[in-house]
Each structure stands twice: as C-alpha cells, then as structure tokens.
Design an enzyme around this catalytic site. Structure first.
Site, short mmCIF file in Angstrom:
data_model
loop_
_atom_site.label_atom_id
_atom_site.label_comp_id
_atom_site.label_asym_id
_atom_site.label_seq_id
_atom_site.Cartn_x
_atom_site.Cartn_y
_atom_site.Cartn_z
N TRP A 113 0.81 -1.23 0.00
CA TRP A 113 0.00 0.00 0.00
C TRP A 113 0.84 1.27 0.00
O TRP A 113 0.37 2.32 0.42
CB TRP A 113 -0.97 0.04 1.18
CG TRP A 113 -1.85 -1.14 1.31
CD1 TRP A 113 -2.99 -1.40 0.59
CD2 TRP A 113 -1.71 -2.23 2.21
NE1 TRP A 113 -3.56 -2.58 1.00
CE2 TRP A 113 -2.79 -3.12 2.00
CE3 TRP A 113 -0.78 -2.55 3.20
CZ2 TRP A 113 -2.96 -4.29 2.72
CZ3 TRP A 113 -0.94 -3.72 3.91
CH2 TRP A 113 -2.02 -4.57 3.67
N HIS A 114 2.05 1.20 -0.48
CA HIS A 114 2.92 2.37 -0.47
C HIS A 114 3.05 2.97 -1.87
O HIS A 114 4.12 3.45 -2.25
CB HIS A 114 4.30 2.01 0.09
CG HIS A 114 4.25 1.58 1.52
ND1 HIS A 114 5.33 1.02 2.17
CD2 HIS A 114 3.26 1.61 2.43
CE1 HIS A 114 5.00 0.72 3.42
NE2 HIS A 114 3.74 1.07 3.59
N TYR A 115 1.98 2.95 -2.62
CA TYR A 115 2.04 3.48 -3.98
C TYR A 115 2.15 5.01 -3.95
O TYR A 115 1.70 5.68 -3.02
CB TYR A 115 0.82 3.04 -4.80
CG TYR A 115 -0.52 3.13 -4.11
CD1 TYR A 115 -1.21 4.33 -4.08
CD2 TYR A 115 -1.09 2.02 -3.51
CE1 TYR A 115 -2.43 4.43 -3.44
CE2 TYR A 115 -2.31 2.11 -2.87
CZ TYR A 115 -2.98 3.32 -2.85
OH TYR A 115 -4.19 3.41 -2.21
#
Length: 579
Positions: free
Chosen positions: A510-512
């Site tokens: 979830w670190h886009y």
C-alpha cells in the site's frame, strides 16, 4: 479461494494489533466543524480549499486554519462514527467491504495485484498496519526540504499520534534473528531511519487505540475550518488569467451523498488557492478530470483540455512486497509491524504475528495442504516426519487464532514505474493503474536479497522456537507458491528460483506513489506547473517511498507545507523557496 487468501494476507498485515481479546473503547474527538456535505449550502467561499482529508490533507488543513479560512472536502466518512469498524476484529471485513460506506475502495492494478485506496477522513492511517518511521536524512535533503522545519513538523505530528510499541516474544525473536543474519547494528527504539535493525513507532497507543491523521485536526482553529464528509469533487474550475497568461483555479464542483451538486470558491485574494491532497490515485485522476493531463487522452474521454500536461499520471510506483507465512508450534502474540531490518542492499524486513479469523479457514488450508502434498507426479522433498510437521503446521494455521506469523520484505524505491489512465469520467470510479512490478532488474535483485535474509532469519537460532524443526524453509516457499495470493500467472512447474518467487507472489504494501511528481507536474513549492492558484501536496508527488513506511512523512509534509504557505501569506514579499 485465491482471492479470499489474498484478502486474508492483506488483512493480516494491515490488521494486527497488540493483544488478543482487546476491547475497543476509544473516545472519539467531538469536532463540531465536521459535517455531512448534505448540510453544506449550495455555494461556499473560503481562503483555501483542500481536496481530500487524508493522511496529508488533515495536518495541512489544521495548519492552514491558523492563518485563513479552510474548507476540506473528503469523499469518505468519519472513522469516529463507528470505532468498531476499525477494530482489530473487523479488519478482514473492513478491507473486503465493497459497500458505498466502507473505508476502503478496492482496485486491481493491471499487474494483477489486489490493492485498496482509503475512502475516509484520515486516509490510509485509518486502514494501515500502524508503523510509524521517519524518512532518512538523505531523503529529506534530496527532496529539497528544510531539515530543521521537517524535524519540527515530524515532532508536531508525533505529539498526537506516535507511540513506542510493546516488544513481545515473536517480534523479539525476529529482531534477534535479523541481528544474527547480519542486519547490523541494533539501533533500539527510534523513529529515525537508520541502517541496521530497530524497533519503530506505532500509531496505536498502549491501550491499542488507533490514532490517525484525523486526530491532527485537534490542532485546527475550529472557527476557521469546515470539513464536509461524503463530498466528492467532480472537477476543479478554471478561468484564464490574462496577466499571467495561464489558467487559474478559482473553485470546485462537488457532490454530496445524495448526488446534489455544490460549488465552492476561493475568495479573490491573490494568495488564496486550491490544494489537491487526494492521494496517489485520486490526485492525478482529479487533475485529468479537470482538464490537466495528456491532451489526446483527455479528448478521448470528452474532457475539455485546460492544460496539455503529458506527465500527469506518469511515474506511478508501488513498493512490491513478498512474504513467507511461518506457522509456529508455540502460541504467539498478536502484533503489528514493530521490528524492521533496514539493509544496505535496499530491502526492508518487517514482521507481524497472530490474528483471529474464522473457522472456515480450516477447510481451505487443509485443502491447500492436500493439494501441495498429493500432486501426482510431483516429487516431495519432505520425509514422513517432516510431512507430519507440515500437517501440524497447517493445522496451526487453520486454528481460529493463527499460531504463527508472516515475515515480509519490501524493496526500497522502487525503480520500476508505470502510469495511471482514466477509464471513465466518474470520479467515484477507479482509474486504470499499472505499476510494472520488477520491470527494473535492480528491484528484482533487492527482492531476492530480501528473501534470502528472511530465510536466514527463519533459520536463525534466535527464531528456532517459533518454527517446526522438521519443516524446511522450502516447504514454506512451496506453500506460498500454491496459494493464489494475486491474479498473476504462476509457474509451479518451472525450475525454482527466488527471482521467480518474487515475481509470482508479489503483493502490495500500500505504499504506492507518483502521478503528480515533483519537478514534472509540480514545482519546488508544490504548485502545479503552468497553472495559477493550484497545488498538489501528498504522496503523488514522490519519486520513491520515504523510509520504510511513508505515513509519517506524508503527515509531516502536510504540516511542513502548511507552515510554508501561511508564512508566505503573511510575508510582505520575497520568494517562497523551500529553504
């Protein structure tokens, strides 16, 4: 079943807390300035309009309210209305909830990896695994930020939301295993990003209550801020500025939960502006919907071109994550990510343990075990004793409370990037997103080195009591290879390699980021290049993910830029430089 397991893995990583059977009795702040958009008048006028009340938008708006009237338009609801919804016992449901009122909006990248974007006041800090760690000093310098102001901005955030986690048996064993595997030195508990092994911060307090970016609104001047929920901005409005010879943002159109349109304008003062803080997916999407983006792409969707900007939506990146599920012969604590190994070869090693989930997993996991162990024509490397250990391990995983955990690696950067495109002109719909995981061979190299480190941790003396003695690591790898954790093609019959393992079992952490990058779409003041009165301030401006986990830096950036803007507002002139 693969989809469900993917949900489980994602929920497991995001949903681990401290204690089994934790009661959740969080007393929510009472913000009188937060209201449903259905109560908003048809037309509003403010000094600043912040689009997105997320991880960056909340600290940004709170800071701006100290110098002007601020309107925050958040497309989601409030995490305070139903604290049980973000309770540990509801994480699986929260992540898989597809109802219009859910805090999580799922999407699948074109790479075949399940992902989700926050849709709630507080943004991703309402859904994530809670790990709090600053960016490196080098990252701050290379981003052009003033180190002193960045430090004080981190500290401002930390007073409200950051805590030291407890260190129990599983986390301690992984910590010691990392040291044994050579991830040195040991740096103890620290928010700082330092090579070696450390214990990071958490946004869960000692009672297990989650503190989010929405809590930073406690800093706001309640007389000069309005936050409207379920307010979905349709587009930004522009007029032509003859003096500057460029478009100028002057307002927005948004819809409330009933679909009724409202308008909000910035007052005519020169220094007033609109700030997009809708996240790495939402910010480039909204710029395109408003007419700023690749002209041919916008015209194909019938959107009037305000500014031909082909770099909007480019540079999209997501740090790939790969994991090993490790069943334990001993009970383990329920823990979120607390220990991290920051390696010099570019991989970050983290871990989580324990999680309560339903009895229905028992049948699913036993079915997987039978499939792995009984494939016709497939040789097994396990002895009868090891097979029995394998069976015990699967039974331990299938218990209502997981006996075991996951050890994961995330690569730094990454170097591989992709792009975002509109699929429809409805701002509620997800755009098409491509991340191109492992397109750059350096990313794949870092993943392989990270997986080797995980294997060394599992084989370490420090971790030995938490693994089945007769169950080799290869059996854990085989288990993951036969679990459909994503929708990518699998190569179960190919000669095994860690390279192929990384490619086949990649997940999101979830670190886009990217899509409105610094120096390409925005300038050094986060102003959209070629447009007046418009900025983008959030993770969409990043070239790479800061530190091991980005939320601390995203919150810091909101505070940092809020102070820069307010200082400029009250200055008599001069440059608005970053130093």
């Amino acid at each position: 079943m693969g989809w469900l397991f993917s949900q489980f893995i994602l929920a497991f990583l995001a949903g681990c807390l401290f204690f089994n059977g934790l009661s959740y009795s969080f007393k929510a702040p009472k913000y009188k300035f937060i209201k449903e958009a259905t109560f908003a008048p048809p037309i509003l006028s403010y000094d600043y309009i912040v689009i997105g009340g997320g991880t960056c938008g909340c600290p940004l708006a709170a800071t701006l309210s100290q110098g002007g009237k601020v309107l925050v338009l958040e497309r989601g609801g409030s995490p305070y209305t139903n604290p049980e919804q973000i309770n540990i016992h509801n994480f699986v449901n929260s992540l898989s909830d597809t109802s219009p009122s859910s805090f999580s909006q799922q999407f699948i990248s074109t790479d075949g990896v399940l992902n989700s974007r926050a849709r709630v006041l507080g943004g991703g800090s309402v859904l994530n695994a809670g790990f709090y760690s600053r960016a490196s000093y080098r990252y701050i310098r290379e981003s052009g930020l003033n180190e002193s102001l960045a430090k004080s901005s981190y500290e401002w955030v930390e007073k409200k939301v950051a805590f030291e986690p407890p260190m129990m048996q599983w986390q301690s064993a992984v910590r010691d295993g990392l040291l044994e595997a050579g991830v040195l030195p040991y740096n103890g508990f620290t928010f700082d990003h330092l090579y070696g092994t450390k214990v990071g911060g958490t946004i869960f307090d000692k009672e297990g209550h989650r503190h989010t970016a929405a809590d930073l609104l406690e800093y706001a001047d309640p007389k000069r801020i309005s936050v409207y929920l379920h307010a979905t901005v349709q587009k930004i409005l522009f007029k032509y500025n003859a003096e500057k010879k460029r478009p100028q943002a002057y307002g927005v159109i948004y819809k409330d939960a009933l679909g009724i349109k409202h308008r909000a304008y910035i007052s005519s003062k020169v220094k007033n502006e609109i700030i997009v803080s809708a996240g790495a997916i939402g910010s480039p999407q909204l710029l395109m919907l408003s007419g700023i983006g690749p002209a041919n792409h916008l015209k194909a969707h019938g959107i009037k071109v305000v500014l031909d900007q082909p770099l909007v939506g480019q540079g999209m990146a997501d740090n790939p994550m790969n994991v090993l599920v490790v069943p334990s012969p001993l009970p383990v604590e329920v823990s979120l990510i607390q220990t991290v190994g920051i390696t010099k070869f570019g991989s970050f090693i983290e871990t989580a343990s324990g999680l309560s989930f339903g009895h229905s997993w028992s049948d699913r996991l036993r079915g997987i075990f039978e499939f792995v162990s009984n494939q016709s024509g497939q040789p097994t490397m396990l002895t009868p004793e090891a097979m029995e250990s394998y069976a015990d391990a699967i039974r331990s995983l299938a218990n209502p409370t997981l006996k075991g955990g996951v050890i994961l690696e995330k690569i730094m950067g990454p170097r591989s990037t992709g792009h975002l495109e509109l699929l429809t002109t409805n701002p509620n719909d997800n755009p098409s997103v491509t991340f191109n995981y492992f397109k750059d061979p350096e990313d794949l190299r870092m993943c392989v080195e990270g997986m080797k480190t995980i294997i060394n941790v599992i084989n370490s003396k420090a971790f030995s009591r938490f693994r089945y003695r007769n169950m080799p690591v290869q059996a854990l790898i085989d288990l993951m290879l036969h679990l459909q954790v994503n929708l990518r093609p699998k190569h179960p019959n190919a000669a095994f390699s860690l390279e192929q393992y990384c490619i086949d079992t990649v997940l999101t952490i979830w670190h886009y980021h990217g899509g409105c990058q610094y120096g390409k779409v925005i300038d050094h003041n986060y102003k959209v290049i070629g447009v007046q009165g418009l900025r983008v301030i959030d993770g969409s401006t990043f070239y790479r993910s800061p530190g091991t986990n980005p939320q601390a830096t995203v919150m810091m950036l909101g505070r940092y830029m809020g102070q820069k803007i307010i200082k400029k507002r009250f200055s008599r002139g001069g440059s608005e430089g970053m130093n």
